[in-house]
Design a protein around this motif. Structure first.
Motif, mmCIF file in Angstrom:
data_model
loop_
_atom_site.group_PDB
_atom_site.id
_atom_site.type_symbol
_atom_site.label_atom_id
_atom_site.label_comp_id
_atom_site.label_asym_id
_atom_site.label_seq_id
_atom_site.Cartn_x
_atom_site.Cartn_y
_atom_site.Cartn_z
ATOM 1 N N MET A 1 0.923 -1.194 -0.102
ATOM 2 C CA MET A 1 -0.047 0.132 -0.005
ATOM 3 C C MET A 1 0.801 1.327 -0.082
ATOM 4 N N CYS A 2 0.163 2.390 -0.378
ATOM 5 C CA CYS A 2 0.791 3.784 -0.180
ATOM 6 C C CYS A 2 0.889 4.285 1.197
ATOM 7 N N HIS A 3 2.386 4.636 1.595
ATOM 8 C CA HIS A 3 2.428 5.174 2.926
ATOM 9 C C HIS A 3 3.346 6.370 2.817
ATOM 10 N N LEU A 4 2.621 7.547 2.175
ATOM 11 C CA LEU A 4 3.214 8.777 2.148
ATOM 12 C C LEU A 4 2.330 9.570 3.268
ATOM 13 N N ASN A 5 3.299 10.265 3.982
ATOM 14 C CA ASN A 5 2.653 11.138 5.070
ATOM 15 C C ASN A 5 2.482 12.767 4.470
ATOM 16 N N ASP A 6 2.215 13.550 5.262
ATOM 17 C CA ASP A 6 1.877 14.945 4.786
ATOM 18 C C ASP A 6 3.205 15.501 4.272
ATOM 19 N N LYS A 7 4.421 15.078 4.565
ATOM 20 C CA LYS A 7 5.803 15.695 4.056
ATOM 21 C C LYS A 7 6.100 14.944 2.644
ATOM 22 N N ASN A 8 5.068 14.062 2.500
ATOM 23 C CA ASN A 8 5.428 13.127 1.152
ATOM 24 C C ASN A 8 7.003 12.308 1.342
ATOM 25 N N GLU A 9 6.880 11.782 2.547
ATOM 26 C CA GLU A 9 7.901 10.727 2.923
ATOM 27 C C GLU A 9 7.372 9.562 3.177
ATOM 28 N N SER B 1 6.204 6.778 5.290
ATOM 29 C CA SER B 1 6.047 6.836 6.806
ATOM 30 C C SER B 1 6.246 5.224 7.491
ATOM 31 N N ALA B 2 6.159 4.632 6.511
ATOM 32 C CA ALA B 2 6.260 2.906 7.180
ATOM 33 C C ALA B 2 7.934 2.540 6.890
ATOM 34 N N THR C 1 10.121 2.313 8.785
ATOM 35 C CA THR C 1 10.883 1.843 10.017
ATOM 36 C C THR C 1 9.732 0.755 10.743
ATOM 37 N N LYS C 2 8.579 0.285 9.840
ATOM 38 C CA LYS C 2 7.396 -0.464 10.342
ATOM 39 C C LYS C 2 7.355 -1.697 9.786
ATOM 40 N N MET C 3 7.691 -1.826 8.537
ATOM 41 C CA MET C 3 7.479 -2.912 7.404
ATOM 42 C C MET C 3 8.868 -3.251 7.040
ATOM 43 N N ASP C 4 8.793 -4.533 6.395
ATOM 44 C CA ASP C 4 10.016 -5.102 5.814
ATOM 45 C C ASP C 4 10.096 -4.545 4.413
ATOM 46 N N TYR C 5 11.361 -4.729 3.798
ATOM 47 C CA TYR C 5 11.467 -4.510 2.429
ATOM 48 C C TYR C 5 10.552 -5.390 1.604
ATOM 49 N N PRO C 6 10.044 -4.873 0.355
ATOM 50 C CA PRO C 6 9.166 -5.770 -0.571
ATOM 51 C C PRO C 6 9.888 -6.822 -1.082
ATOM 52 N N SER C 7 9.060 -7.553 -1.514
ATOM 53 C CA SER C 7 9.746 -8.869 -2.466
ATOM 54 C C SER C 7 9.604 -8.488 -3.901
ATOM 55 N N LEU C 8 10.447 -9.223 -4.715
ATOM 56 C CA LEU C 8 10.470 -9.388 -5.974
ATOM 57 C C LEU C 8 8.916 -9.435 -6.731
ATOM 58 N N ALA C 9 8.440 -10.448 -5.933
ATOM 59 C CA ALA C 9 7.021 -10.648 -6.649
ATOM 60 C C ALA C 9 6.092 -9.653 -6.304
ATOM 61 N N LEU C 10 6.078 -9.027 -5.365
ATOM 62 C CA LEU C 10 5.089 -7.888 -5.083
ATOM 63 C C LEU C 10 5.552 -6.672 -5.780
ATOM 64 N N LEU C 11 6.793 -6.563 -6.023
ATOM 65 C CA LEU C 11 7.076 -5.330 -6.911
ATOM 66 C C LEU C 11 6.540 -5.596 -8.481
ATOM 67 N N GLY C 12 7.038 -6.620 -9.110
ATOM 68 C CA GLY C 12 6.486 -7.020 -10.094
ATOM 69 C C GLY C 12 4.933 -7.015 -10.336
ATOM 70 N N GLU C 13 4.284 -7.577 -9.309
ATOM 71 C CA GLU C 13 2.677 -7.383 -9.222
ATOM 72 C C GLU C 13 2.299 -5.833 -9.338
ATOM 73 N N LYS C 14 2.883 -5.100 -8.458
ATOM 74 C CA LYS C 14 2.493 -3.494 -8.529
ATOM 75 C C LYS C 14 2.904 -2.800 -9.754
ATOM 76 N N LEU C 15 3.785 -3.060 -10.337
ATOM 77 C CA LEU C 15 4.256 -2.269 -11.340
ATOM 78 C C LEU C 15 3.395 -2.771 -12.725
ATOM 79 N N ALA C 16 3.223 -4.031 -12.663
ATOM 80 C CA ALA C 16 2.177 -4.307 -13.949
ATOM 81 C C ALA C 16 0.737 -3.928 -13.551
ATOM 82 N N GLU C 17 0.389 -3.947 -12.415
ATOM 83 C CA GLU C 17 -0.791 -3.540 -12.047
ATOM 84 C C GLU C 17 -1.294 -2.068 -12.419
ATOM 85 N N ASN C 18 -0.067 -1.111 -12.138
ATOM 86 C CA ASN C 18 -0.236 0.185 -12.409
ATOM 87 C C ASN C 18 0.580 0.516 -13.801
ATOM 88 N N ASN C 19 0.716 -0.318 -14.665
ATOM 89 C CA ASN C 19 1.154 -0.003 -15.963
ATOM 90 C C ASN C 19 2.525 0.714 -15.932
#
Length: 803
Positions: A303-311, A313-314, A316-334
């Motif tokens: 998901m998108c986690h940009l705060n009001d400073k466009n940084e 925000s997550a 230091t809360k979540m792990d790095y994304p996997s290659l499979a998740l990256l490929g899925e989101k890139l393809a989903e958003n063309n």
């Protein structure tokens, strides 16, 4: 434009028809052998199977299968309107034409794939085809988001790109009239062990670093400039940026890529545009599970986690994304991802492109001087290929692709075309086959989409698994004795009732009564080829022939065959035994009793050299051959037989002197010659003595063509008898002459020997020297010999002799 009438669709239909014909020709009727008891079961056996729902179809002592090939059902009396035979079909729901050029207006709906929506009606196992076309239109809008690594090692690169916006806009303006540019940066997670976390580094991670003493605090991802066509804004924002510093070598670039892909509103991605995400770095990225080093066990949620400073925000809360998740989101958003990395990292990021569709990698100079050319090259590579992906693919549907690229040659198994020019149109034929039926009421669909395109083909799927006759099923039908449901020509009886019309109760078909359907104790019920209904056997129908008998024990197709033909075609099959027609005998009626074909021209059976078996001669004489064993050059009587033909044909004499008899029995070709050639290895030399004591010679040979050839002398060899007295005198004279010659030779040898001995005596006498009156042969009894001695006396040496 592709339509269902193209050759690919027709080829699929022809394949099904040819397969049906092939099965029929081989006698393998899988529809009838499947023993389907309902219309739905029949349709699942094979896509060529059909069901007859006619009520009176197949009444009688035979259980006629309602499941068969459609043409067979009609031949057996099923009306066409009662045949359930669904086939796969295609309906095009939306088919707007392809656009030829893009537009700068976001309201303009550019079409790059055709058709856009179709509906498939699939019968399981029945393969069908549909086609689609894809075109890369000219002057299509482009959104480019530049995502830069701002770790300390990229300081010289930051200085290089401070005026990147203006130059890049000028170059991209040659490719599209509608270009927008955005900017973002990243470093890494601001936590140990990825970054410096001591208090003195919080505000300035470069504190104490002599080469670059001033840095901004470490951050995960920062969105700086949304996509805009005002390229001066890009230059202004880049001028303000400063590098930061992290602790380990890998960066948090994958966190930044994911946020840039999913935060569509914040980044400003347009629906009607190519989305390019340039990722510039000089080091490797952190991957999924690396976050556990810092205690981050929560997987990335995508998901998108940009705060009001466009940084981010997550960070230091979540792990790095996997290659499979990256490929899925890139393809989903063309989004096309372009890795701009230094040369030492090329192989690593090249391996990433194999795992993330729509991704390319280019080599970046150490100071990013070639970044503009790199982006132009990557953009041209992206626009030069089209690759299809499938989304939400149902597991029970099989897809295969055939690409037709710019050369017009079909490429089976490929879903990608390369080396294209902008404006080229490529085609794909897609084969679809449903392997099974989903649960009733399940809606299936999938999407085919070119990588990086917003355009897609939506495919809705409907399954042909139900029969139309099932919709008018009658419960408690009078046809089924009012105790069953009449459905598609058959009765589905209530519990406790049996029979084709539910006319029997289970008690009547108990094991005690089933014995009436057995031929003997231990035998199968109805021989395993029928059903016991109301104490009598109803035989199954077979695609091979008729099954009959009180216990279905007989048929008309299980008899012996000869060369694949039942009873050799000379008999009828009755209950497993061939009944031969007149003139034929044997287990398979292949033996003819006719012997006329075995009679040779001389009236003998097989020329007396064989036996007539099944209307054909079997030669028993070694060397005999021919239809009636008439040819036998090596047989003892061959010369005698052919002698008669020589006599009647050449001299009109002998036993066959009658002209008609000679012509009937002597059909061999006769050649006459002055001198007979006997060097032919395949010819037999024959000779006989004529009545006038002459000798007749001829040769007999068989050619490959089967023609017999006789080569004979023109005239017999004749001559007078010898004079006995002269022969006697000649013999006696020869003996005397030989005796005289031998005596003369003996006398000559003795004379020569005596003369040599006398000459040797004369020579010895002339060499002898002796006194007169002395015997030359006498020898003195005393002989003298000289012996030399050598001795030493008083120091002196003496020689002497002893006599």
């Amino acid at each position: 434009m592709w339509t269902p009438g193209t050759w690919m669709w027709r080829a699929a239909v022809c394949c099904v028809l040819l397969e049906t014909l092939a099965h029929t020709a081989r006698g393998l009727n899988m529809c009838m052998s499947g023993s389907a008891t309902s219309c739905e079961e029949c349709l699942l056996i094979h896509p060529s199977c059909a069901w007859c729902a006619q009520e009176d179809f197949g009444r009688g002592r035979t259980l006629t299968s309602r499941c068969d090939f459609s043409q067979n059902l009609q031949k057996r009396g099923c009306a066409a309107r009662f045949i359930e035979y669904p086939t796969s079909s295609i309906s095009i729901l939306q088919n707007r034409p392809l656009s030829s050029k893009g537009s700068g207006s976001t309201q303009y709906d550019v079409v790059q794939i055709m058709p856009q929506k179709i509906s498939l009606s699939l019968r399981p196992g029945d393969q069908t085809w549909f086609g689609l076309q894809v075109r890369q239109v000219e002057d299509y809008p482009v959104d480019l988001y530049y995502l830069m690594d701002l770790s300390l090692s990229m300081k010289d690169d930051l200085d290089t790109i401070r005026n990147l916006g203006t130059k890049l806009a000028q170059e991209m303006g040659k490719l599209t009239s509608n270009f927008r540019l955005g900017f973002g940066s990243f470093v890494d997670k601001n936590m140990s062990p990825f970054s410096y976390t001591a208090p003195k580094y919080q505000e300035n991670p470069c504190n104490g670093y002599k080469l670059f003493p001033n840095c901004v605090p470490t951050f995960g991802f920062r969105h700086i400039l949304s996509l805009t066509d005002k390229v001066d804004r890009f230059n202004e924002e880049v001028q303000k940026q400063m590098v930061s510093r992290n602790r380990d070598a890998p960066e948090g670039g994958f966190d930044a890529i994911l946020q840039a892909a999913v935060c569509k509103d914040e980044i400003g991605w347009r629906k009607e545009a190519y989305h390019l995400l340039v990722f510039a770095t000089d080091d490797v990225p952190h991957l999924a599970l690396d976050g556990r080093l810092g205690g981050l066990v929560q997987p990335h949620d995508g998901m998108c986690h940009l705060n009001d400073k466009n940084e981010y925000s997550a960070s230091t809360k979540m792990d790095y994304p996997s290659l499979a998740l990256l490929g899925e989101k890139l393809a989903e958003n063309n989004i096309f991802l372009i890795f701009a990395v230094t040369k030492r990292l090329y192989v690593i990021y090249k391996n990433f492109t194999a795992l993330i569709p729509g991704t390319t990698v280019e080599i970046l100079d150490q100071d990013s001087k070639n970044v503009i050319q790199l982006i132009i090259t990557a953009y041209n590579n992206i626009r030069s290929k089209v690759e299809l992906t499938v989304w939400d693919h149902p597991e029970d549907i099989s897809l295969s692709f055939t690409a037709t690229c710019q050369d017009g040659k079909p490429l089976p198994g490929l879903r990608k075309c390369a080396d294209l020019k902008i404006g080229d149109t490529v085609s794909f034929n897609v084969s679809v086959e449903a392997r099974s039926c989903p649960p009733r009421g399940t809606d299936q669909s999938f999407t085919i989409k070119p990588v990086g395109f917003k355009d897609r083909l939506e495919v809705a799927v409907d399954y042909q698994c139900d029969c139309g006759c099932s919709q008018i099923a009658q419960t408690n039908s009078s046809i089924c004795s009012s105790i069953g449901t009449y459905n598609c020509g058959t009765c589905q009886c209530e519990p406790g009732y049996l029979g084709a019309r539910c006319e029997c109760q289970e008690g009547e078909a108990s094991s005690m009564h089933l014995s009436a359907c057995r031929e003997a104790e231990g035998k199968q019920i109805c021989s395993g080829r029928g059903e016991c209904s109301c104490n009598q056997c109803l035989c199954y129908e077979s695609e091979f022939g008729k099954i009959y008998g009180s216990f279905c024990e007989c048929d008309d197709f299980s008899c012996a065959r000869h060369k694949g033909i039942l009873c050799s075609g000379h008999g009828e099959c009755h209950c497993g035994e061939c009944k031969c027609h007149a003139g034929y005998i044997g287990d398979n009626c292949n033996c003819s009793t006719e012997t006329s074909s075995c009679i040779s021209d001389d009236g003998q059976m097989c020329s007396g050299r064989g036996n007539c078996v099944c209307g054909r001669c079997q030669c028993t004489e070694p060397g005999a051959f021919g239809d009636t064993c008439e040819k036998c050059p090596t047989c003892p009587d061959a010369c005698g037989t052919k002698r008669e033909c020589i006599e009647c044909r050449l001299f009109n004499s002998g036993r066959l002197a009658d002209n008609q008899t000679c012509q009937r029995l002597c059909k061999d070709e006769i050649i006459t010659m002055e001198t007979l050639k006997t060097d032919d290895p395949g010819a037999v030399l024959c000779l006989y003595k004529t009545d006038n004591d002459c000798v007749m010679k001829f040769t007999y040979s068989e050619h490959v063509s089967g023609l017999s050839i006789l080569a004979a002398l023109k005239e017999p060899e004749c001559g007078g008898g010898p004079d006995a007295l002269m022969v006697l005198l000649a013999v006696v004279g020869s003996i005397l002459l030989v005796g005289v010659v031998l005596l003369a030779v003996w006398k000559l040898v003795i004379t020569i020997h005596d003369r040599r001995e006398f000459a040797r005596f004369q020579s010895a006498r002339s060499r002898a020297r002796y006194e007169m009156a002395s015997n030359p042969l006498y020898k003195q009894p005393v002989s003298t010999h000289f012996v030399e001695t050598d001795f030493n006396m008083y120091g002196k040496s003496y020689n002497g002799g002893v006599h």
